[in-house]
Design a protein around this motif. Structure first.
Motif, PDB file in Angstrom:
ATOM      1  N   GLY A  89     -14.906   1.291   2.224  1.00  0.00           N
ATOM      2  CA  GLY A  89     -13.599   1.910   2.116  1.00  0.00           C
ATOM      3  C   GLY A  89     -13.036   2.276   3.477  1.00  0.00           C
ATOM      4  O   GLY A  89     -13.566   1.888   4.522  1.00  0.00           O
ATOM      5  N   HIS A  90     -11.969   3.050   3.455  1.00  0.00           N
ATOM      6  CA  HIS A  90     -11.204   3.346   4.662  1.00  0.00           C
ATOM      7  C   HIS A  90     -12.005   4.089   5.724  1.00  0.00           C
ATOM      8  O   HIS A  90     -11.872   3.831   6.918  1.00  0.00           O
ATOM      9  CB  HIS A  90      -9.967   4.160   4.276  1.00  0.00           C
ATOM     10  CG  HIS A  90      -9.177   4.649   5.448  1.00  0.00           C
ATOM     11  ND1 HIS A  90      -8.464   3.798   6.272  1.00  0.00           N
ATOM     12  CD2 HIS A  90      -9.005   5.909   5.952  1.00  0.00           C
ATOM     13  CE1 HIS A  90      -7.866   4.515   7.217  1.00  0.00           C
ATOM     14  NE2 HIS A  90      -8.179   5.780   7.052  1.00  0.00           N
ATOM     15  N   TYR A 148     -11.881  -2.321   0.837  1.00  0.00           N
ATOM     16  CA  TYR A 148     -11.167  -1.357   0.001  1.00  0.00           C
ATOM     17  C   TYR A 148     -10.356  -0.400   0.856  1.00  0.00           C
ATOM     18  O   TYR A 148     -10.282   0.799   0.590  1.00  0.00           O
ATOM     19  CB  TYR A 148     -12.165  -0.621  -0.893  1.00  0.00           C
ATOM     20  CG  TYR A 148     -12.850  -1.554  -1.861  1.00  0.00           C
ATOM     21  CD1 TYR A 148     -12.202  -1.979  -3.016  1.00  0.00           C
ATOM     22  CD2 TYR A 148     -14.119  -2.053  -1.601  1.00  0.00           C
ATOM     23  CE1 TYR A 148     -12.813  -2.866  -3.893  1.00  0.00           C
ATOM     24  CE2 TYR A 148     -14.741  -2.936  -2.477  1.00  0.00           C
ATOM     25  CZ  TYR A 148     -14.076  -3.341  -3.615  1.00  0.00           C
ATOM     26  OH  TYR A 148     -14.679  -4.231  -4.478  1.00  0.00           O
ATOM     27  N   ASN A 161       0.457   3.166  -3.519  1.00  0.00           N
ATOM     28  CA  ASN A 161      -0.907   3.496  -3.924  1.00  0.00           C
ATOM     29  C   ASN A 161      -1.875   2.757  -3.018  1.00  0.00           C
ATOM     30  O   ASN A 161      -1.898   1.527  -3.007  1.00  0.00           O
ATOM     31  CB  ASN A 161      -1.144   3.065  -5.378  1.00  0.00           C
ATOM     32  CG  ASN A 161      -2.508   3.467  -5.885  1.00  0.00           C
ATOM     33  OD1 ASN A 161      -3.108   4.392  -5.369  1.00  0.00           O
ATOM     34  ND2 ASN A 161      -2.989   2.756  -6.896  1.00  0.00           N
ATOM     35  N   PRO A 162      -2.673   3.489  -2.219  1.00  0.00           N
ATOM     36  CA  PRO A 162      -2.847   4.933  -2.267  1.00  0.00           C
ATOM     37  C   PRO A 162      -2.077   5.699  -1.197  1.00  0.00           C
ATOM     38  O   PRO A 162      -2.303   6.893  -1.012  1.00  0.00           O
ATOM     39  CB  PRO A 162      -4.352   5.073  -2.023  1.00  0.00           C
ATOM     40  CG  PRO A 162      -4.641   3.988  -1.043  1.00  0.00           C
ATOM     41  CD  PRO A 162      -3.715   2.846  -1.414  1.00  0.00           C
ATOM     42  N   ASN A 171     -12.059  11.119  -2.943  1.00  0.00           N
ATOM     43  CA  ASN A 171     -11.361  10.048  -3.667  1.00  0.00           C
ATOM     44  C   ASN A 171     -12.010   8.699  -3.388  1.00  0.00           C
ATOM     45  O   ASN A 171     -12.042   8.227  -2.239  1.00  0.00           O
ATOM     46  CB  ASN A 171      -9.892  10.025  -3.232  1.00  0.00           C
ATOM     47  CG  ASN A 171      -9.054   9.125  -4.094  1.00  0.00           C
ATOM     48  OD1 ASN A 171      -9.542   8.179  -4.697  1.00  0.00           O
ATOM     49  ND2 ASN A 171      -7.762   9.418  -4.161  1.00  0.00           N
ATOM     50  N   ARG A 172     -12.497   8.032  -4.423  1.00  0.00           N
ATOM     51  CA  ARG A 172     -13.139   6.739  -4.253  1.00  0.00           C
ATOM     52  C   ARG A 172     -12.130   5.651  -3.872  1.00  0.00           C
ATOM     53  O   ARG A 172     -12.524   4.529  -3.546  1.00  0.00           O
ATOM     54  CB  ARG A 172     -13.885   6.346  -5.532  1.00  0.00           C
ATOM     55  CG  ARG A 172     -15.075   7.233  -5.838  1.00  0.00           C
ATOM     56  CD  ARG A 172     -16.163   7.108  -4.790  1.00  0.00           C
ATOM     57  NE  ARG A 172     -16.791   5.804  -4.773  1.00  0.00           N
ATOM     58  CZ  ARG A 172     -17.805   5.458  -5.556  1.00  0.00           C
ATOM     59  NH1 ARG A 172     -18.312   6.330  -6.419  1.00  0.00           N
ATOM     60  NH2 ARG A 172     -18.338   4.252  -5.470  1.00  0.00           N
ATOM     61  N   GLY A 173     -10.857   5.965  -3.915  1.00  0.00           N
ATOM     62  CA  GLY A 173      -9.867   5.022  -3.434  1.00  0.00           C
ATOM     63  C   GLY A 173      -9.854   4.909  -1.919  1.00  0.00           C
ATOM     64  O   GLY A 173      -9.305   3.960  -1.366  1.00  0.00           O
ATOM     65  N   PHE A 174     -10.478   5.884  -1.242  1.00  0.00           N
ATOM     66  CA  PHE A 174     -10.530   5.875   0.215  1.00  0.00           C
ATOM     67  C   PHE A 174     -11.914   5.554   0.749  1.00  0.00           C
ATOM     68  O   PHE A 174     -12.054   4.982   1.818  1.00  0.00           O
ATOM     69  CB  PHE A 174     -10.068   7.222   0.774  1.00  0.00           C
ATOM     70  CG  PHE A 174      -8.594   7.444   0.626  1.00  0.00           C
ATOM     71  CD1 PHE A 174      -7.705   6.823   1.478  1.00  0.00           C
ATOM     72  CD2 PHE A 174      -8.096   8.254  -0.374  1.00  0.00           C
ATOM     73  CE1 PHE A 174      -6.341   7.011   1.343  1.00  0.00           C
ATOM     74  CE2 PHE A 174      -6.740   8.457  -0.521  1.00  0.00           C
ATOM     75  CZ  PHE A 174      -5.858   7.828   0.342  1.00  0.00           C
ATOM     76  N   TRP A 185      -9.139  16.160  -2.049  1.00  0.00           N
ATOM     77  CA  TRP A 185      -8.828  14.905  -2.744  1.00  0.00           C
ATOM     78  C   TRP A 185      -9.134  13.707  -1.849  1.00  0.00           C
ATOM     79  O   TRP A 185      -9.622  12.677  -2.318  1.00  0.00           O
ATOM     80  CB  TRP A 185      -7.363  14.910  -3.164  1.00  0.00           C
ATOM     81  CG  TRP A 185      -6.932  13.697  -3.926  1.00  0.00           C
ATOM     82  CD1 TRP A 185      -7.123  13.437  -5.256  1.00  0.00           C
ATOM     83  CD2 TRP A 185      -6.226  12.558  -3.411  1.00  0.00           C
ATOM     84  NE1 TRP A 185      -6.575  12.218  -5.594  1.00  0.00           N
ATOM     85  CE2 TRP A 185      -6.025  11.661  -4.488  1.00  0.00           C
ATOM     86  CE3 TRP A 185      -5.740  12.224  -2.146  1.00  0.00           C
ATOM     87  CZ2 TRP A 185      -5.359  10.452  -4.334  1.00  0.00           C
ATOM     88  CZ3 TRP A 185      -5.084  11.011  -1.985  1.00  0.00           C
ATOM     89  CH2 TRP A 185      -4.892  10.133  -3.079  1.00  0.00           C
ATOM     90  N   LEU A 238       0.809  -1.222   0.000  1.00  0.00           N
ATOM     91  CA  LEU A 238       0.000   0.000   0.000  1.00  0.00           C
ATOM     92  C   LEU A 238       0.841   1.271   0.000  1.00  0.00           C
ATOM     93  O   LEU A 238       0.301   2.366  -0.106  1.00  0.00           O
ATOM     94  CB  LEU A 238      -0.908   0.011   1.243  1.00  0.00           C
ATOM     95  CG  LEU A 238      -2.033  -1.020   1.265  1.00  0.00           C
ATOM     96  CD1 LEU A 238      -2.762  -0.944   2.597  1.00  0.00           C
ATOM     97  CD2 LEU A 238      -3.013  -0.796   0.132  1.00  0.00           C
ATOM     98  N   ILE A 266     -15.954   4.355  -0.723  1.00  0.00           N
ATOM     99  CA  ILE A 266     -16.664   3.942  -1.928  1.00  0.00           C
ATOM    100  C   ILE A 266     -18.174   4.102  -1.814  1.00  0.00           C
ATOM    101  O   ILE A 266     -18.883   3.893  -2.783  1.00  0.00           O
ATOM    102  CB  ILE A 266     -16.335   2.482  -2.284  1.00  0.00           C
ATOM    103  CG1 ILE A 266     -16.877   1.527  -1.224  1.00  0.00           C
ATOM    104  CG2 ILE A 266     -14.843   2.299  -2.468  1.00  0.00           C
ATOM    105  CD1 ILE A 266     -16.792   0.077  -1.643  1.00  0.00           C
TER     106      ILE A 266
END
Length: 264
Positions: free
Chosen positions: A233-234, A207, A111-112, A143-146, A139, A108, A148
């Motif tokens: 997510g996170h 995620y 990314n991210p 951010n959908r990386g964190f 951000w 990890l 969802i």
């Protein structure tokens, strides 16, 4: 105990749910939110001691301690240092750093979690981001990386956090969490020599950090219950407040392990 880039407000959705059966105390860590900025003391042991002194002042001599993100390792330090003051420990998407960290979190780091190295450089990120704190933080909240789950952060909540962190000195202060990691590794190396014996609930998001939360907690505790939250997510308290509250209630009310969670 909150994480970054948030403050006590991250528990806003869960506090009414948990307060039906419990006294809930959500605080701003040193230098965050409405707490005063200090020049030092952002290692996890010192932050934990702040909270222990607060709880002592409030006459709560024993409690269940819950931490998310950086609040997780602060919660661990609280339990590891003041063992008679914690009956159960719950960590979500965060765990103490130690010699075990590099191997487990290596996938990890780019990314991210690329920003860890950026933040760790003394006096650098705050200068680069001066005047653009809001744009930078935006951000993370979008951010959908964190996260969802759509709508986890309302525009009003995003504005609240961005305004809070954009105040003079606040972003720079918050980055001290990242600049004390080496100190935490040394502290946790020693603390982990005597593993926690209290029940520990380690919650990871599919995620997010996933199983690494439980894997890390097994380095410092003997009785670890892992829970993986699917389609999450996170930022679990923002994304799945009802589900997280239910998982916590189940853990507090039973010695059996809660099941992994997935939305219906």
């Amino acid at each position: 105990i909150h994480g970054w880039p948030e403050d006590w407000h991250e528990w806003r959705k869960m506090m009414p749910l948990l307060a039906t059966k419990h006294t809930v105390i959500a605080v701003d860590l040193r230098g965050f939110g409405e707490s005063q900025i200090a020049s030092t003391g952002y290692d996890r042991k010192t932050l934990a001691e702040d909270l222990f002194q607060l709880m002592t002042r409030l006459d709560y001599l024993r409690a269940t301690v819950v931490g998310h993100d950086w609040g997780g390792p602060v919660a661990y330090a609280y339990a590891a240092i003041h063992r008679d003051a914690v009956d159960k420990l719950i960590v979500a998407e965060g765990a103490p750093d130690g010699p075990w960290t590099t191997k487990q979190f290596a996938p990890l780091l780019h990314n991210p979690l690329w920003f860890f190295g950026f933040f760790e450089i003394p006096d650098f990120a705050e200068k680069v981001l001066a005047g653009h704190e809001k744009e930078f933080l935006d951000w993370f909240y979008r951010n959908r990386g964190f996260h969802i789950v759509p709508g986890s952060f309302s525009e009003a909540v995003i504005t609240y956090y961005e305004n809070s962190y954009a105040r003079p000195g606040r972003l720079a202060t918050s980055l001290q969490l990242y600049r004390t990691i080496d100190r935490d590794i040394a502290d946790n190396t020693e603390l982990s020599r005597t593993p926690l014996t209290i029940p520990v609930l380690a919650i990871g998001a599919k995620y997010g950090l996933g199983s690494m939360v439980a894997e890390s907690m097994r380095q410092v505790a003997r009785s670890v219950t892992p829970v993986l939250m699917e389609n999450t997510g996170h930022f679990i308290p923002d994304e799945r407040p009802e589900a997280l509250s239910h998982i916590i209630e189940a853990f507090l009310g039973s010695s059996t392990a809660p099941e992994d969670w997935s939305p219906n």
